[in-house]
Every structure is written in C-alpha cells, then in structure tokens.
Write a protein that holds these residues in place. Structure first.
Motif, PDB file in Angstrom:
ATOM      1  N   PHE A   3       0.837  -1.197   0.000  1.00 49.92           N
ATOM      2  CA  PHE A   3       0.000   0.000   0.000  1.00 49.92           C
ATOM      3  C   PHE A   3       0.871   1.245   0.000  1.00 49.92           C
ATOM      4  O   PHE A   3       2.084   1.193   0.263  1.00 49.92           O
ATOM      5  N   VAL A  16      -4.239   1.400  -2.870  1.00 47.83           N
ATOM      6  CA  VAL A  16      -3.811   0.038  -3.178  1.00 47.83           C
ATOM      7  C   VAL A  16      -3.995  -0.219  -4.668  1.00 47.83           C
ATOM      8  O   VAL A  16      -5.030   0.137  -5.242  1.00 47.83           O
ATOM      9  N   GLU A  21      -3.020  -6.461  -6.048  1.00 49.84           N
ATOM     10  CA  GLU A  21      -3.474  -6.933  -4.747  1.00 49.84           C
ATOM     11  C   GLU A  21      -4.951  -7.315  -4.831  1.00 49.84           C
ATOM     12  O   GLU A  21      -5.756  -6.561  -5.390  1.00 49.84           O
TER      13      GLU A  21
END
Length: 277
Positions: A3, A16, A21
């Motif tokens: 992040f 993010v 992810e």
C-alpha cells in the motif's frame, strides 16, 4: 498487501493497486485498514482497478466501510500516485468513478510538480440530482432546515456526491461533532449528505469546516470545497473563483464558463509499506 499512504491537505487515504493486490471484501478491508488504532489509519481506502472507459477505475471506501461516489482529495492523490509509480506516463488522465469520468492533471513548473488540477465536472443543482426530498426539479438555495430546535439556511447540490452548505458568521463556533451527523442523516437526504459550514472572509476567500458522509470530521474535502464555491456564487457571496481555507490547508476553486468546476491543490505521499492481512 502492498500500500501507499497519501493525503490531500490532511484528508488521508490508503491507496492500493487492485490490479496486483486482491481481496474479496472491500468494505471489511476498509474498516480494518482505516482504523487509526488497529490498522494503518485513514479517512478512506482507495482501490485502483482497470477500466474499459477510462485510463483507470477508482473505488473509494470510507472509514465506516461505505463506498463513496467520488472524492476530490483522493483524486489528486491517485493521479500523482499513478504517475510517480509508473502506472501511467500521462500527466493528464481520466478516472472512472461512481460519479462518472473525472479528469485530473499534474501541473509542473520548472520541472517540479506545482499542483494537481482536477476537472470536477458540472455541479448538479436540482433536488432530484442531489438527492434531496422535495420537488425534484427545484433548486435548494438558502432553504430552512431545522435541526435540534435551530433553523439553518442550507444550499444543497451534488458534485457527484451530495452536499449541504451552510453559511455562518464564524465556523469556529460550530459544534461540528454534534450537528454534523444530525444533518448528515437528516430525513431530507435519502442517501445522507456531506455537511459544510462556510464563513465568508471576502469576495475571493472562504473558510470551511466539513463533516464528511461516512468519515466524520476531516481536515479537507475537495468535493465539499467545490460545492462551497458553487453555493457562495448562488447566494451572491463571491465571484466564480475563490480560495477555500480548510483545516488542512487551501484549495483554489474555479467555476469556469463551461460550467465545470476546477479544483487545484496538493497531493503528498506519507509512506508506503506492507499491510499484513
């Protein structure tokens, strides 16, 4: 989860890259990540995703887990994040949001980033567009709203998300933690509303405090500052350009001749890291 933590005038976000992810429940993740005691701490979680209609898709989840239609401060942060992480070489880009296509642009002076300017689109002034109870075709300009036995005169509009703007003599006297949530959840607003208290300093300057829908008190709100200028113009307080002074700093807002709102201000990366899911 990798992040990056950013803020726009103290309105802070965890960004993010959702193309790398993956997690199944954005709402629960936002609740965990945004917790300032047990998580990273932020006003919102922002997920970057691919889009078929823009350069990228941006999904924004408030600290209470609700999904936001749009956020001006997050947009500036995302634009700089995308450019500086190499996800795009464009300095002017398009972002797909629940409020439509938003167009941020990085402005450089002498080779250094000076500001991030965002085309916020056109303000939507009808009650039905805000949304706000009442005749859907009417505008809500300086209309009375009673809360806790006191009458406030409000101007309501949408900047892709709902705003209730209230002009007062001194924003410092407003008990924002008490009155903010009362107006946010008032029955006039079927999808709740952001609440801005505005003090007119002069024809070119506004002082603003904000209670954000789904996040509470924040140091800045880009869509709120945009709504504040629109409301100030509609009520005859300012011209179509003004500096809006927020708890976290200043934004410059312009309501241009093409009816679009342009917002300029900073975007700052604080840190990056790995969050352990």
């Amino acid at each position: 989860m990798q992040f990056s933590k950013w803020h726009g005038l103290g309105n802070d976000f965890v960004i993010v890259n959702g193309m790398k992810e993956h997690f199944s429940d954005y709402r629960q993740q936002a609740l965990a990540v945004c917790d300032r005691n047990f998580g990273i701490g932020a006003d919102g979680l922002v997920i970057i995703l691919p889009s078929d209609i823009a350069d990228f898709k941006m999904r924004i989840f408030n600290s209470d887990g609700s999904e936001a239609d749009m956020c001006g401060n997050a947009t500036r942060c995302v634009a700089r994040y995308l450019y500086e992480t190499g996800l795009t070489a464009k300095t002017a880009m398009t972002l797909d949001t629940l409020a439509g296509i938003i167009k941020p642009e990085l402005i450089f002076e002498n080779g250094k980033l000076a500001t991030v300017k965002v085309d916020m689109g056109q303000p939507r002034l009808k009650r039905g567009e805000t949304p706000m109870a009442g005749n859907p075709e009417e505008h809500a300009i300086h209309v009375p709203l009673e809360v806790n036995g006191k009458t406030y005169f409000v101007t309501c509009l949408s900047m892709g998300n709902p705003h209730c703007v209230i002009f007062v003599d001194d924003v410092a006297t407003i008990d924002l933690p008490v009155i903010g949530p009362k107006i946010e959840t008032h029955s006039l607003f079927p999808k709740k509303t952001n609440v801005e208290f505005i003090q007119v300093i002069d024809a070119h300057t506004l002082r603003m405090r904000v209670w954000e829908r789904g996040a509470g008190i924040t140091k800045a709100c880009g869509t709120g500052a945009s709504a504040a200028l629109v409301a100030a113009v509609l009520n005859g307080h300012t011209g179509r350009k003004a500096t809006v002074k927020l708890d976290g700093g200043n934004l410059f807002i312009e309501w241009a001749d093409n009816n679009h709102i342009y917002k300029s201000g900073p975007a700052v990366e604080v840190f990056r890291g790995e969050y352990l899911l």
